[in-house]
Motif scaffolding. Structure first.
Motif, mmCIF file in Angstrom:
data_model
loop_
_atom_site.group_PDB
_atom_site.id
_atom_site.type_symbol
_atom_site.label_atom_id
_atom_site.label_comp_id
_atom_site.label_asym_id
_atom_site.label_seq_id
_atom_site.Cartn_x
_atom_site.Cartn_y
_atom_site.Cartn_z
ATOM 1 N N SER A 168 0.819 -1.206 0.000
ATOM 2 C CA SER A 168 0.000 0.000 0.000
ATOM 3 C C SER A 168 0.851 1.253 0.000
ATOM 4 O O SER A 168 2.091 1.195 0.041
ATOM 5 C CB SER A 168 -0.948 -0.007 1.207
ATOM 6 O OG SER A 168 -0.207 -0.072 2.413
ATOM 7 N N PHE A 169 0.213 2.397 0.007
ATOM 8 C CA PHE A 169 0.896 3.689 -0.071
ATOM 9 C C PHE A 169 1.773 3.921 1.166
ATOM 10 O O PHE A 169 1.383 3.605 2.288
ATOM 11 C CB PHE A 169 -0.117 4.832 -0.178
ATOM 12 C CG PHE A 169 -0.974 4.771 -1.407
ATOM 13 C CD1 PHE A 169 -0.491 5.199 -2.630
ATOM 14 C CD2 PHE A 169 -2.268 4.270 -1.342
ATOM 15 C CE1 PHE A 169 -1.276 5.148 -3.769
ATOM 16 C CE2 PHE A 169 -3.070 4.216 -2.467
ATOM 17 C CZ PHE A 169 -2.564 4.655 -3.682
ATOM 18 N N GLY A 170 2.953 4.493 0.933
ATOM 19 C CA GLY A 170 3.765 5.009 2.031
ATOM 20 C C GLY A 170 4.511 3.992 2.859
ATOM 21 O O GLY A 170 5.008 4.322 3.945
ATOM 22 N N VAL A 171 4.632 2.751 2.383
ATOM 23 C CA VAL A 171 5.339 1.745 3.193
ATOM 24 C C VAL A 171 6.844 1.729 2.919
ATOM 25 O O VAL A 171 7.582 0.960 3.531
ATOM 26 C CB VAL A 171 4.747 0.336 2.980
ATOM 27 C CG1 VAL A 171 3.316 0.278 3.487
ATOM 28 C CG2 VAL A 171 4.827 -0.078 1.509
ATOM 29 N N GLY A 172 7.302 2.570 1.985
ATOM 30 C CA GLY A 172 8.745 2.685 1.749
ATOM 31 C C GLY A 172 9.251 1.998 0.497
ATOM 32 O O GLY A 172 10.460 1.823 0.335
ATOM 33 N N GLN A 303 4.536 -4.701 3.927
ATOM 34 C CA GLN A 303 3.480 -4.216 4.799
ATOM 35 C C GLN A 303 4.074 -3.348 5.900
ATOM 36 O O GLN A 303 5.237 -3.515 6.274
ATOM 37 C CB GLN A 303 2.729 -5.403 5.417
ATOM 38 C CG GLN A 303 2.060 -6.314 4.409
ATOM 39 C CD GLN A 303 0.960 -5.604 3.643
ATOM 40 O OE1 GLN A 303 0.226 -4.783 4.196
ATOM 41 N NE2 GLN A 303 0.830 -5.911 2.355
ATOM 42 N N GLY A 304 3.299 -2.437 6.427
ATOM 43 C CA GLY A 304 3.772 -1.583 7.512
ATOM 44 C C GLY A 304 2.963 -0.307 7.579
ATOM 45 O O GLY A 304 2.024 -0.084 6.800
ATOM 46 N N ASN A 305 3.332 0.554 8.528
ATOM 47 C CA ASN A 305 2.651 1.829 8.670
ATOM 48 C C ASN A 305 2.903 2.730 7.463
ATOM 49 O O ASN A 305 3.930 2.611 6.791
ATOM 50 C CB ASN A 305 3.131 2.556 9.926
ATOM 51 C CG ASN A 305 2.796 1.785 11.190
ATOM 52 O OD1 ASN A 305 1.831 1.018 11.206
ATOM 53 N ND2 ASN A 305 3.582 1.973 12.229
ATOM 54 N N ASN A 306 1.973 3.618 7.192
ATOM 55 C CA ASN A 306 2.162 4.629 6.155
ATOM 56 C C ASN A 306 3.131 5.671 6.682
ATOM 57 O O ASN A 306 2.781 6.511 7.529
ATOM 58 C CB ASN A 306 0.817 5.263 5.783
ATOM 59 C CG ASN A 306 0.944 6.227 4.605
ATOM 60 O OD1 ASN A 306 2.022 6.729 4.304
ATOM 61 N ND2 ASN A 306 -0.177 6.486 3.954
ATOM 62 N N LEU A 307 4.375 5.625 6.210
ATOM 63 C CA LEU A 307 5.422 6.522 6.739
ATOM 64 C C LEU A 307 5.183 7.972 6.333
ATOM 65 O O LEU A 307 5.728 8.886 6.968
ATOM 66 C CB LEU A 307 6.797 6.051 6.239
ATOM 67 C CG LEU A 307 7.157 4.618 6.644
ATOM 68 C CD1 LEU A 307 8.457 4.198 5.978
ATOM 69 C CD2 LEU A 307 7.270 4.490 8.154
ATOM 70 N N ARG A 308 4.407 8.197 5.298
ATOM 71 C CA ARG A 308 4.110 9.575 4.901
ATOM 72 C C ARG A 308 3.222 10.277 5.934
ATOM 73 O O ARG A 308 3.175 11.507 5.994
ATOM 74 C CB ARG A 308 3.400 9.594 3.546
ATOM 75 C CG ARG A 308 4.245 9.031 2.408
ATOM 76 C CD ARG A 308 3.421 8.919 1.137
ATOM 77 N NE ARG A 308 4.150 8.189 0.100
ATOM 78 C CZ ARG A 308 3.597 7.728 -1.017
ATOM 79 N NH1 ARG A 308 2.310 7.953 -1.241
ATOM 80 N NH2 ARG A 308 4.301 7.071 -1.915
ATOM 81 N N MET A 309 2.512 9.489 6.731
ATOM 82 C CA MET A 309 1.619 10.045 7.733
ATOM 83 C C MET A 309 2.270 10.117 9.100
ATOM 84 O O MET A 309 1.658 10.585 10.064
ATOM 85 C CB MET A 309 0.341 9.184 7.823
ATOM 86 C CG MET A 309 -0.358 8.987 6.498
ATOM 87 S SD MET A 309 -0.908 10.548 5.744
ATOM 88 C CE MET A 309 -2.187 11.002 6.897
#
Length: 310
Positions: A168-172, A303-309
């Motif tokens: 997904s978006f923002g996982v790096g 998978q992981g947190n959205n780092l952009r947020m």
């Protein structure tokens, strides 16, 4: 045995030159680097030869002073260095530590061709890829491990598939592609990294400029190619068949490693590629492209947190 610098100061003082000149001479011969140079070469020099070549010592001293005072020197970016040349004192100019660092950085940048990618990409590195307890995840750690393994094992003589980073978006995913490209640059490997939707627009412009074949071939032949955000837009049949398929076919035949990032898994991308922007459904063409992607890369679902947020 008195040093050459002391002998020279006494000799000049005895000549009765004006005081300002004598002060300058004393400063020159009191310079630690000049003293060390004269002591090192005492067997090759005499007071007479040092006096004859005093202008070179002054040049060395003067240029160093300008550099220390952050003023413009005779050769910006270069450091003066004393040497013996054919029995005479001479000054050479060698790249400063800062210039060498800048040249090294430019060399690394030149090994990564960036097409429509974020400005931060040249600074991406493995050390800053989140793997800590708060932001890390098993799949993110696996992606980093596989990227490191690729860099360490890369060889032009042995084909090694790249990575297909889905998630997904923002996982790096994009950051890891950039970090991998920059690490490969340190190992003298050239990489092309491009944002695929923007690349398609650029290639449409290349048709008008009559440079399509040339620009497409440059991408096709890159030692390592990274295609970012594939599947982000609905694809035209031209972009799929005359651009993406042609590039991937060449790379598969030449066994050139290729990386991908996408918000879609490989299975999802196949369904996406089957339908073009005119609602034509051609599953066989999509399957052929996916066979090439599967040959050129290995999928890791990140998978992981959205780092952009964060």
């Amino acid at each position: 045995m008195q040093s050459l610098s002391v002998a020279m100061m006494k000799r000049i003082q005895a000549q009765g030159n004006n005081q300002e000149y004598q002060k300058t001479v004393e400063r020159v011969f009191s310079d630690p680097q000049i003293q060390a140079f004269l002591n090192q070469h005492q067997a090759e020099l005499t007071p007479e030869s040092v006096q004859r070549d005093y202008s070179k010592l002054y040049e060395f001293f003067h240029e160093n002073q300008l550099i220390l005072q952050n003023q413009t020197s005779i050769a910006p970016g270069y450091q003066p260095k004393l040497l013996i040349n054919a029995g005479q004192i001479d000054v050479a100019y060698v790249p400063s530590a800062q210039l060498r660092a800048e040249q090294r950085a430019k060399e690394l940048r030149d090994r990564v061709t960036i097409i429509s990618m974020p400005k931060w990409l040249p600074a991406a590195n493995f050390d800053d890829f989140y793997t800590d307890d708060q932001q890390g995840s098993p799949s993110r750690n696996l992606a980093l491990e596989e990227a490191l393994k690729f860099c360490m094992n890369y060889s032009v003589d042995h084909f090694q598939p790249g990575l297909y980073l889905s998630g997904s978006f923002g996982v790096g995913k994009t950051y890891l592609l950039g970090a991998t490209a920059n690490e490969l640059a340190k190992r003298n490997v050239k990489t092309t990294i491009l944002h695929f939707p923007s690349f398609v627009v650029k290639m449409r412009q290349a048709i008008q400029n009559r440079t399509l074949n040339e620009e497409r071939d440059q991408v096709s032949q890159a030692p390592v190619l990274m295609i970012d955000d594939i599947g982000a837009d609905v694809m035209t049949s031209w972009a799929r068949d005359d651009l993406l398929a042609v590039i991937l076919e060449y790379r598969m035949q030449a066994e050139l490693p290729t990386f991908f990032s996408s918000n879609m898994t490989m299975n999802e991308l196949e369904n996406h590629l089957a339908e073009d922007n005119k609602d034509n459904v051609e599953p066989l063409k999509a399957k052929r492209i996916m066979q090439r992607i599967q040959y050129l890369s290995r999928e890791i679902d990140v998978q992981g947190n959205n780092l952009r947020m964060s």
